[in-house]
Design a protein around this motif. Structure first.
Motif, mmCIF file in Angstrom:
data_model
loop_
_atom_site.group_PDB
_atom_site.id
_atom_site.type_symbol
_atom_site.label_atom_id
_atom_site.label_comp_id
_atom_site.label_asym_id
_atom_site.label_seq_id
_atom_site.Cartn_x
_atom_site.Cartn_y
_atom_site.Cartn_z
ATOM 1 N N PRO A 126 1.132 -1.450 -0.094
ATOM 2 C CA PRO A 126 0.014 -0.287 -0.369
ATOM 3 C C PRO A 126 0.694 1.146 0.240
ATOM 4 N N VAL A 173 -0.022 3.433 -3.053
ATOM 5 C CA VAL A 173 -0.359 5.243 -2.212
ATOM 6 C C VAL A 173 0.966 6.450 -3.362
ATOM 7 N N GLU A 198 -0.129 9.147 -5.729
ATOM 8 C CA GLU A 198 0.183 10.823 -5.128
ATOM 9 C C GLU A 198 0.555 11.147 -6.581
ATOM 10 N N GLY A 237 -8.318 -2.264 -3.878
ATOM 11 C CA GLY A 237 -9.159 -0.873 -3.124
ATOM 12 C C GLY A 237 -8.157 0.392 -3.444
ATOM 13 N N PHE A 238 -7.309 0.744 -3.581
ATOM 14 C CA PHE A 238 -6.375 1.523 -4.228
ATOM 15 C C PHE A 238 -6.471 1.732 -5.674
ATOM 16 N N TYR A 274 -9.193 3.465 -6.043
ATOM 17 C CA TYR A 274 -8.929 4.323 -5.603
ATOM 18 C C TYR A 274 -8.459 5.515 -6.939
ATOM 19 N N TYR A 275 -7.482 5.412 -7.414
ATOM 20 C CA TYR A 275 -7.144 5.501 -8.022
ATOM 21 C C TYR A 275 -7.437 5.921 -9.719
ATOM 22 N N ASN A 281 -14.187 6.932 -2.956
ATOM 23 C CA ASN A 281 -13.757 6.704 -1.830
ATOM 24 C C ASN A 281 -14.024 5.108 -1.761
ATOM 25 N N VAL A 316 -10.815 2.127 -1.559
ATOM 26 C CA VAL A 316 -9.533 3.342 -1.029
ATOM 27 C C VAL A 316 -10.016 2.655 0.621
ATOM 28 N N ALA A 329 -9.782 -1.189 1.243
ATOM 29 C CA ALA A 329 -8.087 -0.922 1.110
ATOM 30 C C ALA A 329 -8.004 -1.075 2.552
ATOM 31 N N LEU A 330 -8.581 -0.139 3.007
ATOM 32 C CA LEU A 330 -8.352 0.100 4.488
ATOM 33 C C LEU A 330 -8.456 -0.810 6.018
#
Length: 162
Positions: free
Chosen positions: A23, A27, A31, A107-108, A111-112, A117, A120, A123-124
């Protein structure tokens, strides 16, 4: 025997670190931007499909990864010799983390790529579930029913022939 136990504990800890590097890498990669970030943000059907798959993967794989390891521990690992038990413990710890890595990755990516949302959040959830898999030598000894004092006595005591 103590050396093997410490080696298996170190290997499971390393797998756990690699699992958490996934992760962090995703991220950082997400980002820093790129053409793939938000590529399907306007596509409602793709977003719905990705969110649904991610939610289903999380809902299925998180409990399966936790319960499967417990089942394998009692049905397969507890009934074999200690050397085989250590090998199987390391193997199934890796399988459990691999199962949890799937919803983290999905999940990520959701998200990207979709800017959703829900991705993510899933994923969390999987990352939080991985905290129940926190490895260590004490946990390994507890789950494999290895008493440290008895294993030291057994190792240091010479075998007797009658």
């Amino acid at each position: 025997m103590e050396e093997k136990i410490k080696r298996v504990a170190a290997r499971t800890k390393m797998l756990f670190v690699y699992f958490w590097m996934l992760p962090v890498f995703l991220v950082v990669f997400g980002e820093t931007g790129g053409e793939w970030v938000g590529a399907y943000a306007g596509d409602v059907r793709a977003t719905y499909f990705a969110e649904t798959v991610t939610i289903l993967l999380t809902a299925v794989l998180v409990p399966v990864s936790l319960k499967l390891f417990s089942w394998v521990l009692t049905k397969k690992i507890d009934v074999v010799a200690i050397t085989d038990a250590l090998r199987l413990y390391a193997l199934w710890s890796g399988v459990r983390l691999a199962l949890l890595a799937v919803p983290v990755l999905a999940g990520f990516l959701t998200y990207y790529m979709m800017l959703s949302n829900k991705g993510v959040l899933c994923a969390l959830i999987a990352l939080t579930a991985s905290l129940f898999c926190l490895p260590g030598e004490n946990r390994l000894r507890k789950e494999l029913h290895i008493d440290k004092e008895l294993s030291l006595i057994h190792i240091s005591e010479p075998t007797r022939r009658v």
